[in-house]
Design an enzyme around this catalytic site. Sequence first.
Site, PDB file in Angstrom:
ATOM      1  N   THR A  92       0.829  -1.201   0.000  1.00 13.13           N
ATOM      2  CA  THR A  92       0.000   0.000   0.000  1.00 13.13           C
ATOM      3  C   THR A  92       0.867   1.257   0.000  1.00 13.13           C
ATOM      4  O   THR A  92       1.927   1.268   0.600  1.00 13.13           O
ATOM      5  CB  THR A  92      -0.857  -0.028   1.279  1.00 13.13           C
ATOM      6  OG1 THR A  92      -1.694  -1.174   1.206  1.00 13.13           O
ATOM      7  CG2 THR A  92      -1.692   1.223   1.454  1.00 13.13           C
ATOM      8  N   GLY A 121     -10.136  -3.783   2.495  1.00  9.04           N
ATOM      9  CA  GLY A 121      -9.153  -3.649   3.567  1.00  9.04           C
ATOM     10  C   GLY A 121      -9.300  -2.327   4.295  1.00  9.04           C
ATOM     11  O   GLY A 121     -10.342  -1.674   4.215  1.00  9.04           O
ATOM     12  N   GLY A 173      -4.539  -5.307   6.809  1.00  8.61           N
ATOM     13  CA  GLY A 173      -5.657  -4.391   6.942  1.00  8.61           C
ATOM     14  C   GLY A 173      -6.720  -4.780   7.936  1.00  8.61           C
ATOM     15  O   GLY A 173      -7.309  -3.918   8.607  1.00  8.61           O
TER      16      GLY A 173
END
Lengths: 354, 354
Positions: free
Chosen positions: B219, B249, B273
Amino acid sequence: MKNKSTLLALILAAAASTNSVWADEKPFSIAIHGGAGTITKAKLTPQQQQAYRDKLTEAVNAGYKVLEKGGDSVVAIQAAINVMENSPLFNAGVGAVYTYDGAHEMDASIMDGKTMNAGAVSGVKHIKNPINLADAVMNQSPHVMLSGAGAEEFALTQGFTLVPANHFDTESRYKQLQDAKVKLRKAESELKAKSPDYQASLNGVPQIDYLDLDYKFGTVGAVALDKKGNLAAGTSTGGMTAKRFGRIGDSPVIGAGTYAENGVCAVSATGHGEYFIRYHVAGDICAKVKYQQKSIIQAADEVINQRLITAGGTGGVIAIDQRGNIATPFNTEGMYRATRKNGEPADVMIWRGR
Amino acid sequence: MKNKSTLLALILAAAASTNSVWADEKPFSIAIHGGAGTITKAKLTPQQQQAYRDKLTEAVNAGYKVLEKGGDSVVAIQAAINVMENSPLFNAGVGAVYTYDGAHEMDASIMDGKTMNAGAVSGVKHIKNPINLADAVMNQSPHVMLSGAGAEEFALTQGFTLVPANHFDTESRYKQLQDAKVKLRKAESELKAKSPDYQASLNGVPQIDYLDLDYKFGTVGAVALDKKGNLAAGTSTGGMTAKRFGRIGDSPVIGAGTYAENGVCAVSATGHGEYFIRYHVAGDICAKVKYQQKSIIQAADEVINQRLITAGGTGGVIAIDQRGNIATPFNTEGMYRATRKNGEPADVMIWRGR
């Protein structure tokens, strides 16, 4: 002498009664909501009022019964929410509102304060009781949040039976959608007349902010403390009437519409979801309890009646703390709600004065 | 005498230098991340290391440039995130991982600390820069969170050009998916051999918890404080490799993966997440700053290196406070990250020791 012995008898009776509730049994309690909004007394006939009160009583008692038998708070809140999901009176399950395109897209979430585990689903169209699917996500998947067709594929792997979309069709909600569309078109025309540039920038996006508050409400939820001292919270909704673009509200967002943490509190929200997400309402109430040692009453009141009002966010919450204290603040005219504590009868309310 | 005048000169020079930075200009700074995980030094060739450091430098400088010119923090973080979304090195935009079914489903969110407004999208498949669509949701819609095909329909109304799904195809990510599927099948067989009942209850649900950490990370995100004193945060991701069932997520969840509130802090998260949602990490860090008056360093450290480690949640955050102080804690081996404060050069790091 007579007075003295009467007093003694009273004290003994009080002690015995206190003992049976507080020493032999751990405190337990439950609170539920069926949505907040501009529920004026003029809007509800006595028959409608009674129908709401009856269904709220049935729901809170369904959860209470689980707790009384020593069941888990996560089970109790589902029992209560299922009653409301199965009633067309509330915007959840069978009574879910219509999307702009005439469908039903439901969101739900659940959180177990003992394990801090959570489950949520968004945009499901064929699930009779979305709160139960959220529970399956929590317990039977490594994920917290599943969405759309994928969430329904998961439901099938878990033995859920999908129901046809028309299971959620109700005439009153369909009429609400038509009303909402008329109002949206009118609002858009007015905006266009006022400012062609503004309209161009909106490019046909329906401004649900211009709709009456009642199109946004009706979410159901429950929070509970069981005899083992475990907190839980759950929320289930059809979302906003005439919502578009796969809009997700606060109900399936852990920390916004639902939150539970043992030793702190459990919260379920209802209202204008966008504000509840931005101000992460459920999490913020619990943070005030945890980090500022505020009572659940004060913490919930500060967020709903101070912070949200300043921001322009309307709605309410039900909240419960580790001792079973309950807060049910709302900044709208009414909120369908009920509470029940161990050894007490159910308390069912719609307005501030009951 | 000579010593005294030297000292005086030094004091004057220091005062002048302090003046130019602190009095004439308000503090501003930016921090970015490109994912956390089991990034061992052995895994990266010197060339790969350099490629990451170069791209992180380019990204942090893109955001810094906006801030230096007096631009808004919400613009700066998008400039930084766009650089990473347009690079195949990171799990966002063009480098997004594959879902179980071989697609790309991207999530992103953005929050403006000045207005407490926020925007998020989940499960978009044809948006080159999801963070920009999150910004459009924030500014051009009455909603906070849009999902799936609906979010893309909204994108079209806002003049976004959809790109074909194969825009996001990369050989290295495709290989990761194949690897992940082999591992998932192996884990499932082992579970089945151990306990037929357990397998029956899972009923074919891939247990991504059994995958290596690296399948869950990559991410990207950014947080910034601009000269006007406004905080902002943004996060963009392709999610987990081999994710299924429309899994969402923490990245698009306000309060979990992204949060910003002027006067308090701004946070963007990366990691496993599900844990970041359950512990509403971004909101909890800011609550510690706001309600316990903890420094951003201490608040972020307590959540990442105490609370999450106890829970078993892996990952990290970048966080910034109202004075431009930055914290970048992570509980994994490494986290791709860079920071830049006004008047200073960029600081680019992968491991604890740079």
